[in-house]
Write a protein that holds these residues in place. Structure first.
Motif, PDB file in Angstrom:
ATOM      1  N   PRO A  16       0.807  -1.237   0.000  1.00  0.00           N
ATOM      2  CA  PRO A  16       0.000   0.000   0.000  1.00  0.00           C
ATOM      3  C   PRO A  16       0.829   1.271   0.000  1.00  0.00           C
ATOM      4  N   THR A  17       2.106   1.194   0.385  1.00  0.00           N
ATOM      5  CA  THR A  17       2.944   2.388   0.386  1.00  0.00           C
ATOM      6  C   THR A  17       3.369   2.783  -1.020  1.00  0.00           C
ATOM      7  N   GLY A  18       3.256   1.857  -1.973  1.00  0.00           N
ATOM      8  CA  GLY A  18       3.640   2.142  -3.353  1.00  0.00           C
ATOM      9  C   GLY A  18       5.128   2.146  -3.592  1.00  0.00           C
ATOM     10  N   ILE A  19       5.920   1.587  -2.663  1.00  0.00           N
ATOM     11  CA  ILE A  19       7.381   1.656  -2.812  1.00  0.00           C
ATOM     12  C   ILE A  19       7.982   0.411  -3.466  1.00  0.00           C
ATOM     13  N   LEU A  20       7.156  -0.618  -3.737  1.00  0.00           N
ATOM     14  CA  LEU A  20       7.697  -1.845  -4.307  1.00  0.00           C
ATOM     15  C   LEU A  20       7.664  -1.840  -5.831  1.00  0.00           C
ATOM     16  N   ALA A  21       8.682  -2.426  -6.437  1.00  0.00           N
ATOM     17  CA  ALA A  21       8.774  -2.533  -7.898  1.00  0.00           C
ATOM     18  C   ALA A  21       7.955  -3.711  -8.401  1.00  0.00           C
ATOM     19  N   ASP A  22       7.578  -3.657  -9.654  1.00  0.00           N
ATOM     20  CA  ASP A  22       6.892  -4.757 -10.326  1.00  0.00           C
ATOM     21  C   ASP A  22       7.946  -5.688 -10.920  1.00  0.00           C
ATOM     22  N   LEU A  23       7.892  -6.969 -10.534  1.00  0.00           N
ATOM     23  CA  LEU A  23       8.888  -7.946 -10.983  1.00  0.00           C
ATOM     24  C   LEU A  23       8.360  -8.853 -12.088  1.00  0.00           C
ATOM     25  N   SER A  24       7.288  -8.436 -12.735  1.00  0.00           N
ATOM     26  CA  SER A  24       6.671  -9.254 -13.785  1.00  0.00           C
ATOM     27  C   SER A  24       7.637  -9.590 -14.907  1.00  0.00           C
ATOM     28  N   GLU A  25       8.428  -8.628 -15.307  1.00  0.00           N
ATOM     29  CA  GLU A  25       9.353  -8.854 -16.424  1.00  0.00           C
ATOM     30  C   GLU A  25      10.386  -9.918 -16.061  1.00  0.00           C
ATOM     31  N   LEU A  26      10.897  -9.880 -14.833  1.00  0.00           N
ATOM     32  CA  LEU A  26      11.845 -10.904 -14.406  1.00  0.00           C
ATOM     33  C   LEU A  26      11.190 -12.281 -14.424  1.00  0.00           C
ATOM     34  N   ALA A  27       9.983 -12.365 -13.908  1.00  0.00           N
ATOM     35  CA  ALA A  27       9.274 -13.645 -13.841  1.00  0.00           C
ATOM     36  C   ALA A  27       9.000 -14.214 -15.226  1.00  0.00           C
ATOM     37  N   SER A  28       8.767 -13.345 -16.199  1.00  0.00           N
ATOM     38  CA  SER A  28       8.433 -13.811 -17.545  1.00  0.00           C
ATOM     39  C   SER A  28       9.578 -14.555 -18.207  1.00  0.00           C
ATOM     40  N   HIS A  29      10.789 -14.378 -17.712  1.00  0.00           N
ATOM     41  CA  HIS A  29      11.961 -15.063 -18.274  1.00  0.00           C
ATOM     42  C   HIS A  29      12.342 -16.309 -17.478  1.00  0.00           C
ATOM     43  N   MET A  30      11.501 -16.687 -16.521  1.00  0.00           N
ATOM     44  CA  MET A  30      11.784 -17.843 -15.675  1.00  0.00           C
ATOM     45  C   MET A  30      10.698 -18.902 -15.840  1.00  0.00           C
ATOM     46  N   SER A  31      11.000 -20.112 -15.468  1.00  0.00           N
ATOM     47  CA  SER A  31      10.031 -21.206 -15.531  1.00  0.00           C
ATOM     48  C   SER A  31       9.450 -21.425 -14.137  1.00  0.00           C
ATOM     49  N   LEU A  32       8.567 -20.521 -13.752  1.00  0.00           N
ATOM     50  CA  LEU A  32       7.962 -20.527 -12.425  1.00  0.00           C
ATOM     51  C   LEU A  32       6.522 -21.039 -12.498  1.00  0.00           C
ATOM     52  N   PRO A  33       5.986 -21.517 -11.380  1.00  0.00           N
ATOM     53  CA  PRO A  33       4.618 -22.039 -11.364  1.00  0.00           C
ATOM     54  C   PRO A  33       3.587 -20.941 -11.632  1.00  0.00           C
ATOM     55  N   LEU A  34       2.758 -21.167 -12.626  1.00  0.00           N
ATOM     56  CA  LEU A  34       1.737 -20.193 -13.004  1.00  0.00           C
ATOM     57  C   LEU A  34       0.769 -19.909 -11.865  1.00  0.00           C
ATOM     58  N   LYS A  35       0.340 -20.966 -11.178  1.00  0.00           N
ATOM     59  CA  LYS A  35      -0.685 -20.800 -10.148  1.00  0.00           C
ATOM     60  C   LYS A  35      -0.248 -19.820  -9.064  1.00  0.00           C
ATOM     61  N   ILE A  36       0.971 -19.972  -8.573  1.00  0.00           N
ATOM     62  CA  ILE A  36       1.412 -19.096  -7.501  1.00  0.00           C
ATOM     63  C   ILE A  36       1.694 -17.695  -7.996  1.00  0.00           C
TER      64      ILE A  36
END
Length: 437
Positions: free
Chosen positions: A122-142
């Protein structure tokens, strides 16, 4: 427009203040499943920049079981990047307080490990890590369950669950096996008790700070505890039946009163307990707590027994990273990418801390992991049957987990009845969830 319960909302200022005031550490996540898809759009990197150094907030550099592995990962990134990491180390149970203080003072800048990242959203200080995740083979559900308004603020590094582990030699003799019903499970515990009165058949957690373990048993009986639309179900037939059964095990001497997770690990390592609940680090804990080589070889994960034919279920457990946006964001993301994807770092974390990487492509390159019987059995018996709690992505996750532990502890101590205790606990959790409106 109706709210998608699997797409968490940005929370109110009231929720933010409640979250920043929470104590304790978040339960992290893990799953087995399909790979992460590329996000519909890249992260907002407006104002992001490089810095010569970043802070690293967390508890791992203060824990003997993980310190060497994480220090190796940090050293590897510093050597490759020519930049430096400044650790900010705090105990596991002070994570919420320390992160909240850093956020309030404006000092949070860099990468956070574990800890309640939710209170910072809620403070708005965290970055979006979507781009990093898109290059990894991580579980979709989580990954999808972690998104808040389409943004991914937490990147899982390890993927597993909290499940039953035991001495396979005694388990075989007693008839403890995967696919058992709770009735068969209890009967096997009785056989163990009859054969050796000195043994604790099941060193279940029966006191805080770990009595949130009651959640996976309540799930087994069909109670959601908290639903995806943030409705508390405690006091329903499933939760009452689960906690009644859990206390009956204690009253019958099949579990022991006053046992926390650390106690259970020691009891198991000493050969005084046959079963207990833990993460995939359990085999390592046998050695660090002085267990014999024979027990280290015999330790075996066990699929949680089912109730009325329902699927076995465990609560997700794992670890991950998050970072601040804006100044130093690019440097922080480079560090996260290195730790998540570097095979040397992943191998070190596996060898030193018994943590297998969540990224399937990285895991496939970790030498010896494919031949690790305990880790692979843990995945099939426990991690593959794990799920995240609906409140794991809320800023109030620590508050809810703490409330559950305290409420169940009162019941286990016999200070209140099961129904009355769960009804009282429901009111407390309802009050916490009401802060979200």
């Amino acid at each position: 427009m109706s709210h998608n319960p699997f797409q968490p909302r940005l929370v109110s200022r009231r929720k933010m203040l409640a979250g920043l005031g929470a104590l304790g550490a978040v339960s992290a996540f893990t799953v087995a499943g399909c790979s992460t898809p590329a996000p519909s759009g890249g992260p907002d990197t407006t104002g992001s920049s490089e810095t010569d150094s970043i802070k690293f907030y967390g508890n791992v550099l203060g824990e003997e079981s993980q310190k060497a592995a994480w220090q190796g990962a940090i050293d590897g990134w510093e050597s490759r990047s020519g930049k430096s990491v400044k650790p900010v180390v705090y105990p596991y149970d002070q994570a919420s307080t320390q992160l909240a203080l850093a956020a309030r003072s404006g000092d949070f800048g860099g990468v956070g490990q574990g800890g309640p990242w939710q209170v910072l959203v809620p403070t708005g200080i965290l970055a979006d890590l979507s781009e990093l995740a898109s290059h990894m083979s991580l579980p979709l559900k989580i990954i999808e369950s972690l998104r808040i308004d389409g943004k991914l603020h937490f990147l899982p590094l390890n993927a597993s669950g909290i499940g039953l582990v035991g001495d396979g030699r005694v388990a075989d003799e007693a008839g403890l096996k995967d696919g058992a019903s709770v009735e068969e499970f209890a009967a096997a515990l009785e056989r163990i008790k009859q054969q050796d009165k000195k043994l604790i058949p099941y060193a279940a957690v029966t006191k805080n700070p770990d009595l949130k373990d009651a959640v996976h048993w309540m799930w087994s009986w069909g109670s959601e505890v908290v639903t995806v639309d943030q409705r508390c179900t405690l006091g329903d037939a499933g939760s009452v039946a689960a906690i009644t059964w859990y206390k009956e095990l204690q009253d019958a001497g099949l579990t022991k009163s006053g046992v926390a997770r650390t106690d259970a690990r020691i009891l198991f390592a000493r050969g005084q307990a046959v079963l207990y609940d833990d993460a995939p680090l359990a085999a390592k804990f046998v050695r660090t707590n002085g267990g014999s080589a024979a027990l280290a070889t015999a330790i075996r994960p066990l699929q949680r027994p089912s109730v009325d034919g329902r699927p076995s279920v465990n609560r997700f457990w794992g670890s991950g990273l998050f970072c601040s946006k804006g100044k130093g964001e690019a440097t922080s993301k480079d560090f996260i990418s290195f730790v998540a994807g570097d095979v040397k770092a992943a191998t070190s974390l596996y060898e030193e801390a018994a943590l297998a990487p969540a990224d399937a492509r990285v895991a496939a390159k970790v030498a010896g992991l494919d031949k690790d019987v305990f880790q692979n059995t843990f995945r099939t018996a426990i991690a593959d049957h794990a799920r995240a709690a609906a409140w794991d992505r809320l800023p109030s996750v620590s508050q809810i987990d703490t409330a559950i532990g305290e409420g169940v502890a009162v019941i286990m101590a016999g200070q209140t009845g099961v129904q009355a205790g769960l009804n009282s606990l429901k009111r407390k959790i309802d009050d916490i969830l009401a802060q979200d409106v």
